[in-house]
Design an enzyme around this catalytic site. Structure first.
Site, PDB file in Angstrom:
ATOM      1  N   SER A 176      27.146  52.343  37.936  1.00  0.00           N
ATOM      2  CA  SER A 176      26.073  51.362  38.090  1.00  0.00           C
ATOM      3  C   SER A 176      25.232  51.751  39.306  1.00  0.00           C
ATOM      4  O   SER A 176      25.670  52.544  40.143  1.00  0.00           O
ATOM      5  CB  SER A 176      26.655  49.962  38.281  1.00  0.00           C
ATOM      6  N   ASP A 183      24.789  53.464  34.350  1.00  0.00           N
ATOM      7  CA  ASP A 183      25.078  52.208  33.644  1.00  0.00           C
ATOM      8  C   ASP A 183      24.031  51.157  34.051  1.00  0.00           C
ATOM      9  O   ASP A 183      23.810  50.951  35.254  1.00  0.00           O
ATOM     10  CB  ASP A 183      26.491  51.759  34.055  1.00  0.00           C
ATOM     11  N   HIS A 184      23.392  50.523  33.093  1.00  0.00           N
ATOM     12  CA  HIS A 184      22.401  49.475  33.367  1.00  0.00           C
ATOM     13  C   HIS A 184      21.289  49.894  34.328  1.00  0.00           C
ATOM     14  O   HIS A 184      21.050  49.218  35.346  1.00  0.00           O
ATOM     15  CB  HIS A 184      23.073  48.189  33.896  1.00  0.00           C
ATOM     16  N   ASP A 226      18.298  49.366  30.733  1.00  0.00           N
ATOM     17  CA  ASP A 226      18.527  47.974  30.341  1.00  0.00           C
ATOM     18  C   ASP A 226      17.261  47.173  30.640  1.00  0.00           C
ATOM     19  O   ASP A 226      17.112  46.601  31.718  1.00  0.00           O
ATOM     20  CB  ASP A 226      19.737  47.414  31.094  1.00  0.00           C
ATOM     21  N   GLU A 279      19.672  48.397  25.696  1.00  0.00           N
ATOM     22  CA  GLU A 279      20.321  47.097  25.428  1.00  0.00           C
ATOM     23  C   GLU A 279      19.331  46.145  24.792  1.00  0.00           C
ATOM     24  O   GLU A 279      18.140  46.155  25.104  1.00  0.00           O
ATOM     25  CB  GLU A 279      20.840  46.493  26.745  1.00  0.00           C
ATOM     26  N   HIS A 325      30.418  40.821  30.773  1.00  0.00           N
ATOM     27  CA  HIS A 325      30.962  41.642  31.855  1.00  0.00           C
ATOM     28  C   HIS A 325      31.888  40.776  32.695  1.00  0.00           C
ATOM     29  O   HIS A 325      31.618  39.600  32.913  1.00  0.00           O
ATOM     30  CB  HIS A 325      29.832  42.145  32.757  1.00  0.00           C
ATOM     31  N   GLY A 326      32.963  41.364  33.171  1.00  0.00           N
ATOM     32  CA  GLY A 326      33.867  40.620  34.042  1.00  0.00           C
ATOM     33  C   GLY A 326      34.917  39.859  33.256  1.00  0.00           C
ATOM     34  O   GLY A 326      35.199  40.177  32.103  1.00  0.00           O
ATOM     35  N   HIS A 361      29.728  46.637  25.503  1.00  0.00           N
ATOM     36  CA  HIS A 361      29.885  46.397  26.941  1.00  0.00           C
ATOM     37  C   HIS A 361      30.919  45.300  27.140  1.00  0.00           C
ATOM     38  O   HIS A 361      31.219  44.545  26.220  1.00  0.00           O
ATOM     39  CB  HIS A 361      28.552  45.959  27.551  1.00  0.00           C
ATOM     40  N   THR A 401      36.255  46.086  34.661  1.00  0.00           N
ATOM     41  CA  THR A 401      37.038  45.004  35.278  1.00  0.00           C
ATOM     42  C   THR A 401      38.549  45.199  35.148  1.00  0.00           C
ATOM     43  O   THR A 401      39.293  44.966  36.094  1.00  0.00           O
ATOM     44  CB  THR A 401      36.619  43.660  34.654  1.00  0.00           C
TER      45      THR A 401
HETATM   46  P1  13P Z   1      33.835  45.067  32.117  1.00  0.00           P
HETATM   47  O1  13P Z   1      33.664  45.068  33.606  1.00  0.00           O
HETATM   48  O2  13P Z   1      33.885  43.697  31.553  1.00  0.00           O
HETATM   49  O3  13P Z   1      34.950  45.928  31.708  1.00  0.00           O
HETATM   50  O4  13P Z   1      32.492  45.698  31.510  1.00  0.00           O
HETATM   51  C1  13P Z   1      32.104  46.981  31.886  1.00  0.00           C
HETATM   52  C2  13P Z   1      30.748  47.279  31.370  1.00  0.00           C
HETATM   53  O5  13P Z   1      30.354  46.827  30.318  1.00  0.00           O
HETATM   54  C3  13P Z   1      29.902  48.158  32.171  1.00  0.00           C
HETATM   55  O6  13P Z   1      28.616  48.237  31.668  1.00  0.00           O
END
Ligand code: 13P
Length: 283
Positions: free
Chosen positions: A49, A84-85, A106, A136, A179-180, A207, A232
């Protein structure tokens, strides 16, 4: 070997398995992932990221670190280094310019026509460097780099337009993942996933795959998901182990021992995901 994601995702889609994107946050995690994927002969995507890249020093530091680890550890599996993003054209361009082999743009917070315009600009730039592009649509919920948002499910027609107009390599449609940490049970829209797969015919990306039950991951792979993103679960697994190590070893202060305390749990999570997605032994 550093490669873009095009061939690995194309093959995964055709043969119905998924490539894992594991997010990296430091040198040690990068080494753990590379070593475990090499042992399991699994092509892998290292997701970075913007926040994580800044934390590590910047895109240039990340690129050189990954390239050097591949060399020093004699890594032979295909490895993609992926932004990422990426939030705008400029951040994608910066990553491409230093050598990232793949980027995600994104632009999903914009209306469809603006999302298409920004995504197309990134694709046009990336193609000259043979860099693959993920985009996305809709909005994946939860928290990413400190930004929280609600799920906005992707519309099938919007997915078709985005793919047709931009020529992206893979698509991340928001279909209920976050996410998370999940509050309650994840509720993925499997029918819509299949419809998007059939109508766009490009590899789809899930994701927020941490915390999604194994059976749902398998169902998703059968409906077109060719890449899953995990961050996560690695964070929780590693930090739980390190916390317990520090509690039981209050006199240890060597950072190498502290970081290493989470290594085997971390690697086990990586291995489980490679087996679950079917990406082990593909190289
Ligand atoms: P998690 O942190 O939920 O595993 O998601 C990771 C993600 O989608 C990164 O773009």
């Amino acid at each position: 070997m550093l490669v873009n994601t095009r061939d690995m995702l194309k093959r995964a889609k055709e043969e119905k398995y998924a490539i894992c994107q594991f997010n990296i946050n430091n040198l040690e995690w990068t080494r753990f992932i590379l070593e475990e994927c090499e042992i399991n002969k699994a092509p892998v995507i290292l997701g970075v990221s913007y926040g994580a890249s800044k934390y590590m020093g910047g895109f240039n530091t990340v690129f050189n670190m990954v390239e050097a680890l591949i060399k020093d550890l004699n890594i032979t599996i295909p490895v993609a280094l992926h932004l990422d993003h990426g939030v705008d054209f400029q951040s994608c361009k910066e990553a491409i310019d230093v050598g990232f082999t793949s980027v995600m743009i994104d632009a999903s917070k914009n209306p469809l026509n603006k999302n298409i315009e920004i995504t197309k600009k990134v694709v046009d730039y990336a193609k000259t460097f043979d860099v693959s592009v993920e985009a996305e649509i809709g909005h994946i919920g939860g928290e990413e780099d400190g930004i929280t948002g609600n799920i906005l499910y992707a519309e099938v027609e919007d997915c078709i337009s985005l793919v047709k107009e931009t020529n992206i390599d893979s698509l991340a449609p928001a279909l209920g993942s976050v996410h998370g940490i999940y509050k309650g049970e994840p509720n993925l829209e499997f029918n819509r996933m299949l419809e998007i797969k059939e109508k766009t015919n490009i590899p789809l990306v899930l994701h927020g795959a941490s915390g999604i039950p194994e059976s749902d991951i398998q169902k998703a792979i059968n409906r077109g998901i060719a890449k899953i993103n995990i961050n996560t679960e690695l964070q929780i697994g590693w930090s739980t182990e390190v916390r317990s190590f520090l509690n039981s070893n209050p006199n240890v202060y060597d950072p190498r021992l502290i970081i290493k305390a989470g290594e085997s749990v971390f690697k086990n999570i990586v291995k489980e995901k490679l087996i679950l997605t079917g990406s082990a032994n593909r190289f």
